[in-house]
Design a protein around this motif. Structure first.
Motif, mmCIF file in Angstrom:
data_model
loop_
_atom_site.group_PDB
_atom_site.id
_atom_site.type_symbol
_atom_site.label_atom_id
_atom_site.label_comp_id
_atom_site.label_asym_id
_atom_site.label_seq_id
_atom_site.Cartn_x
_atom_site.Cartn_y
_atom_site.Cartn_z
ATOM 1 N N UNK A 77 -8.679 50.650 67.354
ATOM 2 C CA UNK A 77 -8.213 51.912 67.733
ATOM 3 C C UNK A 77 -8.383 52.886 66.382
ATOM 4 N N UNK A 78 -7.774 52.011 65.335
ATOM 5 C CA UNK A 78 -7.831 52.635 63.966
ATOM 6 C C UNK A 78 -9.066 52.907 63.410
ATOM 7 N N UNK A 79 -10.007 51.945 63.576
ATOM 8 C CA UNK A 79 -11.388 51.909 63.096
ATOM 9 C C UNK A 79 -12.123 53.011 63.711
ATOM 10 N N UNK A 80 -11.985 53.264 65.136
ATOM 11 C CA UNK A 80 -12.573 54.201 65.883
ATOM 12 C C UNK A 80 -11.912 56.101 65.350
ATOM 13 N N UNK A 81 -10.704 55.730 64.928
ATOM 14 C CA UNK A 81 -10.185 57.209 64.884
ATOM 15 C C UNK A 81 -10.515 57.434 63.210
ATOM 16 N N UNK A 82 -10.731 56.375 62.386
ATOM 17 C CA UNK A 82 -11.314 56.880 61.179
ATOM 18 C C UNK A 82 -12.710 57.215 61.279
ATOM 19 N N UNK A 83 -13.655 56.570 62.021
ATOM 20 C CA UNK A 83 -15.033 57.102 62.167
ATOM 21 C C UNK A 83 -14.954 58.474 62.710
ATOM 22 N N UNK A 84 -14.409 58.822 63.652
ATOM 23 C CA UNK A 84 -14.180 60.129 64.202
ATOM 24 C C UNK A 84 -13.584 61.068 63.091
ATOM 25 N N UNK A 85 -12.472 60.915 62.365
ATOM 26 C CA UNK A 85 -12.081 61.688 61.183
ATOM 27 C C UNK A 85 -13.122 61.694 60.453
ATOM 28 N N UNK A 86 -13.890 60.864 59.850
ATOM 29 C CA UNK A 86 -14.915 61.001 58.812
ATOM 30 C C UNK A 86 -16.082 61.811 59.396
ATOM 31 N N UNK A 87 -16.609 61.575 60.722
ATOM 32 C CA UNK A 87 -17.486 62.522 61.228
ATOM 33 C C UNK A 87 -17.278 63.812 61.160
ATOM 34 N N UNK A 88 -15.778 64.270 61.815
ATOM 35 C CA UNK A 88 -15.597 65.565 61.754
ATOM 36 C C UNK A 88 -15.436 66.230 60.353
ATOM 37 N N UNK A 89 -14.973 65.292 59.449
ATOM 38 C CA UNK A 89 -14.893 66.185 57.966
ATOM 39 C C UNK A 89 -16.357 66.266 57.313
ATOM 40 N N UNK A 90 -17.453 65.474 57.621
ATOM 41 C CA UNK A 90 -18.727 65.835 57.349
ATOM 42 C C UNK A 90 -19.098 66.964 57.959
ATOM 43 N N UNK A 91 -18.976 67.362 59.315
ATOM 44 C CA UNK A 91 -19.391 68.464 60.089
ATOM 45 C C UNK A 91 -18.460 69.717 59.757
ATOM 46 N N UNK A 92 -17.300 69.315 59.027
ATOM 47 C CA UNK A 92 -16.527 70.678 58.751
ATOM 48 C C UNK A 92 -15.808 71.060 59.949
ATOM 49 N N UNK A 93 -15.537 70.284 60.960
ATOM 50 C CA UNK A 93 -14.595 70.490 62.086
ATOM 51 C C UNK A 93 -13.403 69.801 61.851
ATOM 52 N N UNK A 94 -12.522 70.270 62.751
ATOM 53 C CA UNK A 94 -10.980 69.840 62.935
ATOM 54 C C UNK A 94 -10.952 68.311 63.447
ATOM 55 N N UNK A 95 -9.789 67.704 63.300
ATOM 56 C CA UNK A 95 -9.384 66.555 63.854
ATOM 57 C C UNK A 95 -9.732 66.704 65.514
#
Length: 151
Positions: free
Chosen positions: A133-151
């Protein structure tokens, strides 16, 4: 960093106790209030940095509880937050709080600590659920930070 692990353990035990007693929604621990499950002697023996970090985690989780639980629900595909065991739920809460609000801590450390807490306090297999669960969440956070979007 043994003191950080101890602080996380104390935060977990306190949040667990509040959660199991259905008090998690209406509590904020001011500095000096007793931790759940520790005797006065044990609490007095704690170093100041351990106490401060444990209180920081506890109060941070309590302050952002609704957002944290929604975040966990988003990434828990098999069980809703209320169906996750008390221990695992509070390990996840501490970890998600750390991922979202403690930008100075590397996400790998947060996940490793969550797995260690799970291996200490939960069942032998639940650490896999927490790790995934945390690994998936981290990937989501990382992807969103690269795209400039919010959590």
């Amino acid at each position: 960093m043994r003191s950080r692990h101890l602080a996380r353990s104390i935060a977990l035990q306190t949040l667990y106790s509040l959660d199991i007693n259905k008090r998690i929604l209406d509590v904020t621990l001011p500095f000096g209030e007793s931790f759940q499950g520790l005797s006065k002697e044990e609490e007095d023996a704690l170093e100041t940095d351990v106490v401060l970090y444990a209180l920081y985690l506890i109060n941070g989780v309590l302050e952002h509880l609704e957002e944290i639980d929604e975040f966990i629900n988003r990434f828990s595909t098999r069980r809703s937050i209320d169906r996750i065991s008390f221990v695992d739920r509070n390990i996840l809460r501490i970890s998600v709080f750390s991922l979202l609000y403690c930008k100075d801590i590397d996400s790998k450390i947060i996940i490793d600590e969550a797995v260690k807490l799970s291996q200490e306090f939960s069942t032998e297999v639940n650490y896999r659920f927490i790790n995934g669960l945390l690994d998936t969440a981290v990937r989501h956070i990382h992807d969103n930070s690269e795209n400039g979007t919010a959590n």
